[in-house]
Design an enzyme around this catalytic site. Sequence first.
Site, PDB file in Angstrom:
ATOM      1  N   LYS A   1       4.044  -0.481   2.356  1.00 46.83           N
ATOM      2  CA  LYS A   1       4.497  -0.984   1.058  1.00 46.83           C
ATOM      3  C   LYS A   1       4.503  -2.501   0.944  1.00 46.83           C
ATOM      4  CE  LYS A   1       5.121   2.879  -1.031  1.00 46.83           C
ATOM      5  NZ  LYS A   1       4.511   3.194  -2.313  1.00 46.83           N
TER       6      LYS A   1
HETATM    7  N1  PMP Z   1       5.380   7.513   3.559  1.00 49.02           N
HETATM    8  C1  PMP Z   1       6.417   6.672   3.425  1.00 49.02           C
HETATM    9  C2  PMP Z   1       7.393   6.545   4.545  1.00 49.02           C
HETATM   10  C3  PMP Z   1       6.600   5.949   2.238  1.00 49.02           C
HETATM   11  O1  PMP Z   1       7.641   5.114   2.099  1.00 49.02           O
HETATM   12  C4  PMP Z   1       5.660   6.149   1.189  1.00 49.02           C
HETATM   13  C5  PMP Z   1       5.880   5.440  -0.110  1.00 49.02           C
HETATM   14  N2  PMP Z   1       6.763   6.155  -0.977  1.00 49.02           N
HETATM   15  C6  PMP Z   1       4.595   7.033   1.371  1.00 49.02           C
HETATM   16  C7  PMP Z   1       4.492   7.683   2.581  1.00 49.02           C
HETATM   17  C8  PMP Z   1       3.596   7.334   0.282  1.00 49.02           C
HETATM   18  O2  PMP Z   1       2.896   6.225  -0.184  1.00 49.02           O
HETATM   19  P1  PMP Z   1       2.458   6.147  -1.711  1.00 49.02           P
HETATM   20  O3  PMP Z   1       3.672   5.771  -2.512  1.00 49.02           O
HETATM   21  O4  PMP Z   1       1.412   5.093  -1.736  1.00 49.02           O
HETATM   22  O5  PMP Z   1       1.954   7.477  -2.114  1.00 49.02           O
END
Ligand code: PMP
Length: 350
Positions: A75
């Site tokens: 992120k």
């Molecule tokens: N795994 C974790 C630990 C996350 O924090 C996130 C983000 N919500 C994701 C996977 C998925 O990423 P995205 O939001 O880009 O789908």
Amino acid sequence: DAPSRCTFTLGGDQSKSPHNFGSRQKSLRQKIYNNVLELIGDTPVVRVNQLACDTGVKCNLLAKLEYFNPGGSVKDRIGLRMIEEAERAGILKPGDTIIESTAGNTGIGLALVCAVDVLRALGAEIVRTPTKASFDSPDSDIATAHRLKTEIPNSHILDQYRNAYNPIAHYDTTAEEIIEACNGQVDMIVAGAGTGGTLTGLSRKLKAKCPNCIIVGVDTEGSLLALPETMNEIGITFYEMEGIGHDFIPTVLDRSLVDRWYKSTDIISMNCSRKLIKDEGILCGASSGAAMSCAIQACKDFKLTENQNCVVILPDSVRNYMTKFLSDDWMCDRGFLDIKDESTSEWWQT
Ligand code: PMP
């Protein structure tokens, strides 16, 4: 006895050892960075040796370690990009407040960028919202963010669920890094979906540059992101998994790009993360195990062979889960340690 696992034994044949007995290789990385934002992205891709061997995966099973980002997760990339673009558009100005609904990682990414950025925010204030509140309830994280926006002057919600720069960050950086690491040959990509930004950004770039690449989306049981819809209609709504899965379809998730969805379960995902930690030294979070266990199944279903490359995104580190899946007590309380006998069963299958 013939060894049932292909482990490396100390004192044996050195050519089979994962350790490098030669002299230290010179690092290609620069020595001094101007600030921590320069450390975002360019995360390593590493072979998953033991798990691939134990499960009979034939292709190169590769993990992209997003916990190498300075805030500890994938992120940071979108935090940086969403803030840069909001500044460029004149929306964000020095002294403004950023509000974001987040399970944690996006908040850390944004706070990290703010701390270094010209805005010089002094830190982040956390407003907790109940996990069980559905997305349309007034207590939900998203509704709370919007209420705060009306209360706090000069505040902005960058909104990772709708901000186009969330998938674009991955289109421009994560996907390019993967293609470069694999010398242009990416046969399968596996990513979990929370906002769907990672999956959408990666898919768009890979469909353009590696048209034969199979795109695998990972959703968790209890969530409704997967297609076909029947995969979601299993009568489960609760899950412990954090980071992936939702009770609404985020705007940035383009499900038409995904070739095959898989559903992970808490028990298999968390045991798979523990294996990545124990057998590979990859200190990842829970959604990493979800992606990896589904990747193992997908490599088999699509019959990937030697020399083909399957890249799995591992979004964050175990740091966020020290009192959760890393703890035997926490696992035991939920019945998650009662996994099938590994030696006789295909433990990664639901
Ligand atoms: N795994 C974790 C630990 C996350 O924090 C996130 C983000 N919500 C994701 C996977 C998925 O990423 P995205 O939001 O880009 O789908």
